[in-house]
Design a protein around this motif. Structure first.
Motif, short mmCIF file in Angstrom:
data_model
loop_
_atom_site.label_atom_id
_atom_site.label_comp_id
_atom_site.label_asym_id
_atom_site.label_seq_id
_atom_site.Cartn_x
_atom_site.Cartn_y
_atom_site.Cartn_z
N ASP A 1 8.92 -19.98 -8.61
CA ASP A 1 9.38 -18.83 -9.38
C ASP A 1 8.78 -17.59 -8.73
OD1 ASP A 1 10.73 -17.48 -11.36
OD2 ASP A 1 9.13 -17.68 -12.85
N GLY A 2 9.44 -16.47 -8.88
CA GLY A 2 8.90 -15.25 -8.30
C GLY A 2 9.90 -14.13 -8.34
N GLY A 3 9.50 -12.99 -7.77
CA GLY A 3 10.37 -11.82 -7.73
C GLY A 3 9.57 -10.55 -7.77
N PRO A 4 10.24 -9.43 -8.10
CA PRO A 4 9.55 -8.15 -8.14
C PRO A 4 8.46 -8.13 -9.22
CG PRO A 4 11.93 -7.86 -8.21
CD PRO A 4 11.67 -9.32 -8.39
N GLY A 5 7.46 -7.28 -9.00
CA GLY A 5 6.36 -7.16 -9.95
C GLY A 5 5.18 -8.01 -9.52
N LEU A 6 4.02 -7.66 -10.06
CA LEU A 6 2.78 -8.34 -9.69
C LEU A 6 2.23 -9.15 -10.86
CD1 LEU A 6 1.07 -5.39 -7.78
CD2 LEU A 6 2.24 -7.37 -6.78
N LEU A 7 1.64 -10.29 -10.54
CA LEU A 7 0.98 -11.12 -11.54
C LEU A 7 -0.33 -10.48 -11.95
CD1 LEU A 7 1.49 -14.57 -9.79
CD2 LEU A 7 2.81 -13.69 -11.73
N ASP A 8 -0.73 -10.69 -13.20
CA ASP A 8 -1.99 -10.13 -13.68
C ASP A 8 -3.21 -10.84 -13.12
OD1 ASP A 8 -0.74 -8.18 -15.22
OD2 ASP A 8 -0.59 -9.47 -16.98
N GLU B 1 0.83 -1.20 0.00
CA GLU B 1 0.00 0.00 0.00
C GLU B 1 0.87 1.25 0.00
OE1 GLU B 1 -2.13 -0.78 3.63
OE2 GLU B 1 -3.92 -1.42 2.53
N GLY B 2 0.50 2.22 -0.84
CA GLY B 2 1.18 3.51 -0.83
C GLY B 2 2.46 3.56 -1.64
N TYR B 3 2.84 2.45 -2.26
CA TYR B 3 4.06 2.41 -3.06
C TYR B 3 3.78 1.65 -4.35
CZ TYR B 3 6.84 3.95 0.93
OH TYR B 3 7.36 4.67 1.97
N ASP B 4 4.55 1.95 -5.36
CA ASP B 4 4.50 1.19 -6.59
C ASP B 4 5.46 0.02 -6.46
OD1 ASP B 4 3.89 0.42 -9.16
OD2 ASP B 4 5.33 1.79 -10.10
N LEU B 5 5.21 -0.81 -5.47
CA LEU B 5 6.07 -1.95 -5.15
C LEU B 5 5.21 -3.18 -4.91
CD1 LEU B 5 8.56 -0.46 -2.51
CD2 LEU B 5 9.18 -1.36 -4.76
N GLY B 6 5.76 -4.30 -5.26
CA GLY B 6 5.12 -5.56 -4.98
C GLY B 6 5.97 -6.68 -5.53
N TRP B 7 5.65 -7.88 -5.13
CA TRP B 7 6.38 -9.04 -5.63
C TRP B 7 5.42 -10.21 -5.70
CZ3 TRP B 7 7.82 -5.93 -1.62
CH2 TRP B 7 7.53 -6.37 -0.33
N HIS B 8 5.85 -11.27 -6.36
CA HIS B 8 4.95 -12.38 -6.62
C HIS B 8 5.67 -13.70 -6.43
CE1 HIS B 8 7.12 -12.01 -10.42
NE2 HIS B 8 6.85 -13.31 -10.58
N LEU B 9 4.86 -14.75 -6.35
CA LEU B 9 5.37 -16.12 -6.23
C LEU B 9 4.45 -17.03 -7.03
CD1 LEU B 9 7.22 -18.22 -4.58
CD2 LEU B 9 5.21 -18.44 -3.12
N GLU B 10 5.05 -17.93 -7.77
CA GLU B 10 4.29 -18.98 -8.45
C GLU B 10 4.94 -20.32 -8.13
OE1 GLU B 10 2.51 -17.80 -12.57
OE2 GLU B 10 4.53 -16.93 -12.47
N THR B 11 4.11 -21.32 -7.86
CA THR B 11 4.63 -22.66 -7.62
C THR B 11 3.89 -23.65 -8.51
OG1 THR B 11 3.04 -23.15 -5.84
CG2 THR B 11 5.14 -22.13 -5.20
N ASP B 12 4.58 -24.74 -8.79
CA ASP B 12 4.00 -25.81 -9.60
C ASP B 12 4.24 -27.13 -8.87
OD1 ASP B 12 2.91 -26.88 -12.24
OD2 ASP B 12 4.83 -27.94 -12.09
N ALA B 13 3.17 -27.71 -8.35
CA ALA B 13 3.31 -28.91 -7.53
C ALA B 13 3.84 -30.10 -8.33
CB ALA B 13 1.96 -29.27 -6.91
N GLU B 14 3.48 -30.18 -9.60
CA GLU B 14 3.91 -31.34 -10.40
C GLU B 14 5.42 -31.38 -10.57
OE1 GLU B 14 3.15 -33.37 -14.78
OE2 GLU B 14 1.82 -31.78 -14.08
N SER B 15 6.02 -30.23 -10.85
CA SER B 15 7.47 -30.16 -11.05
C SER B 15 8.22 -29.79 -9.78
CB SER B 15 7.81 -29.15 -12.15
OG SER B 15 7.48 -27.84 -11.73
N GLY B 16 7.51 -29.22 -8.79
CA GLY B 16 8.16 -28.72 -7.59
C GLY B 16 8.83 -27.38 -7.81
N ARG B 17 8.52 -26.73 -8.90
CA ARG B 17 9.20 -25.48 -9.29
C ARG B 17 8.63 -24.29 -8.52
NH1 ARG B 17 13.27 -22.61 -10.94
NH2 ARG B 17 12.91 -21.14 -12.60
#
Length: 197
Positions: A130-137, A112-128
């Motif tokens: 992924d993530g980092g700065p920026g927001l998912l759509d 809130e109040g900043y143009d900041l955010g980060w995201h995380l994605e996981t895939d149970a099948e592969s155990g992968r």
């Protein structure tokens, strides 16, 4: 992981994660320069695993992180790129980390109040992971709150998510049970990652 040679000053990183908050905030940008490169993340995880863990805790617990967001938002984003890049790399090389990834998630942490955010994605099948700065759509789960709370959620070992939620310190958009399950899964990932160090 293969041993890499980079120009990153790992000794400086190790020094600033142990320094006082003001020094940490002032030097984070320079200490993480070039560290979001995959070869540098490999070297960090192999040669300096304690610095990786210390960075994740320091960025999550630093006092008045708004100073950092105001003065050097690029350093904050780079630190998040390093933390999530390290998790992604660990999920590639560690079977134990992959086995801890038990569900598929698409998660945003929105500040809130900043143009900041980060995201995380996981895939149970592969155990992968992924993530980092920026927001998912199109996330399935979003946490919204102040910068200090959003950072605490990423790596403060003393952060109590359920209590903070009850005290209205952050908002959850999406299924609350999924948020609880994500918290349990990420605790298992962190434990397995520490075992690798």
């Amino acid at each position: 992981m293969s041993e890499a040679t980079t120009d990153v000053d790992f000794e400086r990183l190790e020094r600033i994660v142990e320094a006082d908050d003001e020094t940490f905030k002032e030097e984070l940008g320079a200490a993480t320069e070039g560290l979001d490169d995959p070869a540098a993340i490999d070297e960090l995880l192999v040669e300096h695993p304690d610095a990786y863990e210390a960075l994740s805790v320091r960025i999550a617990t630093v006092e008045d992180p708004e100073d950092l967001a105001d003065e050097d938002p690029a350093a904050l984003e780079r630190a998040m790129a390093v933390l999530y890049g390290g998790m992604a790399r660990l999920s590639e090389v560690s079977e134990d980390v992959r086995e801890a990834v038990t569900d598929d998630y698409a998660v945003n942490w929105e500040v809130e109040g900043y143009d900041l955010g980060w995201h995380l994605e996981t895939d149970a099948e592969s155990g992968r992971i992924d993530g980092g700065p920026g927001l998912l759509d199109d996330p399935t789960l979003t946490f919204i709150g102040s910068l200090d709370v959003m950072l605490s959620m990423t790596g403060d070992p003393d952060f109590n998510g359920p209590l903070a939620f009850i005290q209205n310190e952050f908002e959850i958009v999406g299924p609350i049970q999924q948020a609880r399950d994500l918290d349990s899964m990420m605790a298992a990932v962190r434990d397995n990652a520490r075992d690798m160090a």
